[in-house]
Write a protein that holds these residues in place. Structure first.
Motif: not given
Length: 302
Positions: A277, A280-281, A284
């Motif tokens: 990922k 940012e992913e 999260k």
């Protein structure tokens, strides 16, 4: 606090060291080493009590509360030492774990005579940091009778904060003022009354256990690696790179690139590599997993 000091275990004389003043270096060291070996066994005897303290601290952290250590002299310094090691080891804020010492920060380097005799000073120090019922206060006193600590524990309980009393004497006075007592009976010191020795070692061990266990429960570790290490210098950066490599199996260069892309956040870098990922992913995923690296990775694998 007018009970006779000589009645306390920490003030009694050690039969094994009665002639230590006539001993040479080898014999002195042998006696000290044999006495020190008793410390870990004494700590083992109070593991259930330490577990109760860990639960208090973990629950405080989950509510956004803090762990506050309080003590005078050696006891206070041990609390400060454990507190200041948490930010670099676990990337905690400086407020999350705090050490308060009778006489203020200056007392860490130079004794402030009389400060430990004031219960009011213990109360005032807690008021100064805005103690709330979300916090846990651990009062540390080898003798178990320090007025500064007694005053602090009484005040903390009165506002609903969880309290723990850590001492090295049975039926310690501070134990009566806490929700949970931890009395580590290490026996008489090699030098009578010098509680910076076995008592200090025992307390250092217990504080290590409480803070480290609480941080592990918070997700500050993956396997037995410090994945939330705060990268604030070159040594810690190299440590973070090594941690990333051990978990992911990637090359040094790949680990370095991921760490720098993540903004020097080892957790994020690990999740990025393990899941493929973006930064940012990965952030999260970690947020959704409450910061637990293993959960973040497993959520993607599922």
């Amino acid at each position: 606090m007018k009970e006779h000091l000589e009645l306390l275990t920490t003030e009694s004389r050690n039969e094994q060291s009665m002639k230590i003043d006539t001993a040479g270096p080898t014999e002195i060291l042998r006696i000290m080493n044999e006495e020190d070996q008793k410390v870990a066994l004494a700590v083992k005897e109070v593991l259930p009590e330490i577990e109760a303290a860990v639960k208090f601290v973990f629950e405080s952290f989950q509510r956004g509360g803090r762990l506050i250590y309080m003590g005078a002299g050696t006891s206070g310094r041990l609390g400060v030492l454990d507190a200041v090691e948490c930010p670099p080891t676990f990337s905690t804020g400086t407020e999350m774990v705090q050490g308060l010492i009778a006489g203020g920060a200056g007392a860490f380097l130079k004794a402030v005579e009389g400060a430990e005799d004031s219960p009011e000073l213990g109360v005032e120090d807690l008021k100064q940091i805005g103690l709330t019922n979300d916090d846990t206060v651990i009062g540390i006193a080898a003798s178990g009778r320090t007025p500064y600590v007694i005053g602090a524990l009484k005040y903390a309980r009165s506002i609903g904060a969880k309290t723990v009393a850590l001492s090295c004497n049975k039926d310690a006075a501070i134990s009566k003022e806490a929700d949970q007592s931890i009395e580590v009976i290490v026996g008489p010191e090699v030098l009578t009354g010098s509680t910076r020795l076995k008592a200090g070692t025992a307390h250092k061990m217990v504080l290590n256990m409480i803070s480290t266990s609480s941080m592990i429960l918070l997700g500050k570790a993956y396997e037995n690696l410090m994945v939330d290490v705060h990268v604030s210098n070159e040594k810690l950066k190299e440590r973070a790179i090594g941690i990333i490599q051990k978990i992911t199996g990637v090359s040094y260069e790949t680990a370095l690139e991921a760490l720098e892309t993540s903004g020097l956040q080892a957790k994020t870098a690990i999740v990025m590599i393990k899941t493929g990922k973006t930064k940012e992913e990965a952030e999260k995923l970690l947020a959704d997993a409450n910061g637990y690296v293993r959960t973040a990775i497993e959520d993607v694998e599922k």
